[in-house]
Enzyme design. Structure first.
Site, PDB file in Angstrom:
ATOM      1  N   CYS A  30      33.509  37.676  30.599  1.00  0.00           N
ATOM      2  CA  CYS A  30      31.807  37.195  30.366  1.00  0.00           C
ATOM      3  C   CYS A  30      31.064  38.580  30.573  1.00  0.00           C
ATOM      4  CB  CYS A  30      31.339  36.238  31.490  1.00  0.00           C
ATOM      5  SG  CYS A  30      31.082  37.341  33.187  1.00  0.00           S
ATOM      6  N   CYS A  52      30.414  40.456  33.854  1.00  0.00           N
ATOM      7  CA  CYS A  52      31.666  41.315  34.521  1.00  0.00           C
ATOM      8  C   CYS A  52      31.957  42.377  33.361  1.00  0.00           C
ATOM      9  CB  CYS A  52      32.792  40.223  34.001  1.00  0.00           C
ATOM     10  SG  CYS A  52      33.366  39.253  35.767  1.00  0.00           S
ATOM     11  N   CYS A 109      34.888  32.721  32.142  1.00  0.00           N
ATOM     12  CA  CYS A 109      35.270  33.983  32.435  1.00  0.00           C
ATOM     13  C   CYS A 109      36.848  34.250  32.892  1.00  0.00           C
ATOM     14  CB  CYS A 109      34.408  34.837  33.023  1.00  0.00           C
ATOM     15  SG  CYS A 109      34.948  36.519  33.114  1.00  0.00           S
ATOM     16  N   CYS A 161      35.864  36.340  36.626  1.00  0.00           N
ATOM     17  CA  CYS A 161      35.003  35.741  37.408  1.00  0.00           C
ATOM     18  C   CYS A 161      35.351  34.393  37.797  1.00  0.00           C
ATOM     19  CB  CYS A 161      33.451  36.143  37.628  1.00  0.00           C
ATOM     20  SG  CYS A 161      32.687  35.548  36.288  1.00  0.00           S
ATOM     21  N   ASP A 214      28.675  25.570  95.405  1.00  0.00           N
ATOM     22  CA  ASP A 214      29.673  24.554  95.379  1.00  0.00           C
ATOM     23  C   ASP A 214      28.810  23.095  95.068  1.00  0.00           C
ATOM     24  OD1 ASP A 214      31.714  25.889  95.916  1.00  0.00           O
ATOM     25  OD2 ASP A 214      31.551  25.976  97.900  1.00  0.00           O
TER      26      ASP A 214
END
Length: 533
Positions: free
Chosen positions: A21, A24, A113, A116, A348
């Protein structure tokens, strides 16, 4: 910006040919302009086509008009003599020639793509951003900023490695080099694109230090098995962890990719990576607020109320506890998922806590509401106090995580004051106990009491009784006021615990003694700050 230049042309064409793409491609060309990644996807594709159509002889920058300072850049290097091409082992697929412009134009309209898997395509669009924001708004959190985190499928790292090796080979042919660290990281590019969109839609800024986190988890089932060859090549990188569903975590995959040799990688994984059929899937969109901390002091007036839920062998012994009586109201008001209770020591079940009370803190996990005024906290305190006659709280306030540490600081050196009602088997007169008032800094050796041996390690602890003051009642009863080192077992100091605490009141009086009632009168910890309420 580090604009695309002639040296980028073969990389652009190579990656377009293989189904990568536009965003990228910019990453592998080391373009560092955030603004450029935010351009519409179609415009970026159009600009790349125009870039490839330009005269290849032209050396100036083309078509991208965003100005930005230079980023990390590909570096010239001397091509090593005798360097083999990637395809020497057959792993590099045949790529259309970088001079074949027609092929690039035909293949540039990529659906998903191959690097990615759609993260920088579909999931950067306004529709997905609105989907995320709808999830955030429906969760009804209070926040003034946000930090965005994303979890990517581990196989993306494998595909990124394959694409890098492809580009690196092309750069080597041109006498250039491309270091792996020069590539813009996928997560970084994605956040550049999505941060301003989320910020605009939510109406608050993105802030890396924000306590409110919006997270998205992506998966890509179609390619899940692409990491599996790494387990054979680098088995020591993949060890099953208790809390992990798969050994193929992102960090394990990255570790294996750093270890595996390039030749071995190329034998098992196609270069360039194959074209996927489907986009990634956003399997989770979650919100989480950082914990909020509330502190105060509590008084306990019941001799039948434990500090925390009393459960033995899965069976609840008493219906409530100090922790629950306080936290149920905080949980409701802060709309938290859960809580963690801590205090400066504990009493306690049959011991009262009087005076100014015992300091406590509650961590409220993932609260939806986080902003409270002092007046609202005061009303919340009153609500807690009106709900039960067994406890009361004071000085209720919001504190920081680091401030809680003050409650535990020097805990062994702190002092506590007690009042004990004591019985003796032999008759006593006032003068028989008067000498106790003169004893100062009495050192005790206390072996772990029998009553707590099931949950505490066996040890002998040295503790100090700083002062004592006796108050005669009758021949078999007197009250003893003690100021002691924190952590002293008072009941055992009175009856001796079958000789496990030495000395003890019984041995000092030379008779059998036992404790009937015990009250904590003060816990000398100067925290949290006293409020005027």
């Amino acid at each position: 910006m580090s604009s695309l230049t002639e040296k980028d042309r073969p990389i652009v064409q190579l990656l377009l040919n293989t189904g990568t793409c536009p965003r990228c491609i910019l990453r592998f060309c080391c373009v560092g302009s955030q603004m450029l990644y935010r351009h519409p996807y179609k415009d970026l594709m159009k600009d790349l086509k125009e870039f490839l159509k330009n005269n290849q002889e032209k050396e100036d920058t083309v078509c991208f008009d965003v100005v930005d300072p230079p980023c990390k850049r590909i570096r010239l290097e001397q091509t090593e003599e005798g360097t083999d091409d990637l395809n020497h082992n057959g792993a590099l697929q045949q790529i259309p020639s970088v001079n074949d412009g027609n092929t690039a134009m035909e293949n540039s309209a990529v659906k998903v793509c191959n690097v990615c898997l759609g993260i920088l395509q579909e999931f950067c669009e306004a529709d997905f951003v609105k989907k995320v924001c709808q999830k955030v708004n429906s969760a009804d959190y209070q926040f003034t900023s946000f930090v965005f985190s994303v979890s990517l499928p581990p196989q993306l790292s494998v595909r990124e490695r394959a694409a890098w090796l492809l580009v690196k080979q092309e750069m080597r042919n041109l006498g250039l080099s491309l270091a792996k660290d020069d590539i813009v990281q996928l997560k970084e590019a994605y956040k550049w694109i999505i941060h301003p969109q989320l910020s605009e839609e939510l109406g608050v800024p993105a802030d890396g230090k924000s306590l409110f986190e919006v997270s998205v988890v992506f998966a890509h089932p179609e390619t899940d098995e692409e990491c599996h060859f790494l387990a054979t090549a680098c088995p020591d990188c993949f060890k099953r962890a208790k809390n992990k569903q798969s050994v193929f975590t992102r960090m394990a995959v990255i570790k294996a990719l750093e270890k595996i040799k390039e030749d071995d990688f190329l034998k098992h994984f196609p270069c360039p990576p194959s074209l996927p059929k489907n986009l990634c899937v956003a399997v989770e969109i979650q919100c989480n607020n950082g914990a909020v901390f509330v502190a105060g002091r509590y008084n306990k007036y019941s001799r039948n109320l434990p500090q925390t839920p009393w459960i033995i062998d899965g069976e609840r012994k008493l219906e409530s506890s100090v922790e629950e009586l306080i936290s149920e109201h905080l949980m409701a008001e802060f709309k938290a998922d859960s809580f963690n209770f801590s205090s400066s020591g504990r009493e306690d079940v049959d011991v009262r806590t009087l005076g100014n009370g015992r300091p406590f803190a509650i961590e409220l996990v993932n609260p939806r509401r986080i902003h409270f005024t002092a007046e609202e906290m005061k009303r919340l305190q009153q609500t807690i106090n009106n709900s039960s006659d067994k406890i009361q709280v004071r000085d209720l306030q919001l504190v920081t995580r680091s401030a809680i540490g003050r409650m535990k600081e020097g805990e062994e050196e702190k002092t506590k004051t007690y009042s004990a009602l004591i019985w003796t088997d032999k008759a006593i007169q006032k003068e028989d106990i008067a000498f106790l008032d003169d004893i100062k800094e009495l050192k005790l050796d206390q072996k772990t009491p029998l009553r707590v041996l099931h949950r505490r390690p066996l040890a002998v602890r040295c503790r100090i009784i700083h002062t004592m003051k006796s108050e005669y009642i009758d021949e078999h009863h007197f009250r003893l006021h003690l100021k002691t080192q924190a952590g002293t077992y008072i009941k055992e100091f009175v009856h001796g615990d079958f000789g496990r605490t030495k000395p003890n009141i019984g041995s000092l009086l030379n008779r059998t003694a036992d404790i009937l009632e015990l009250d904590v009168e003060s816990v000398d910890v100067d925290w949290p700050p006293t409020l005027d309420n």
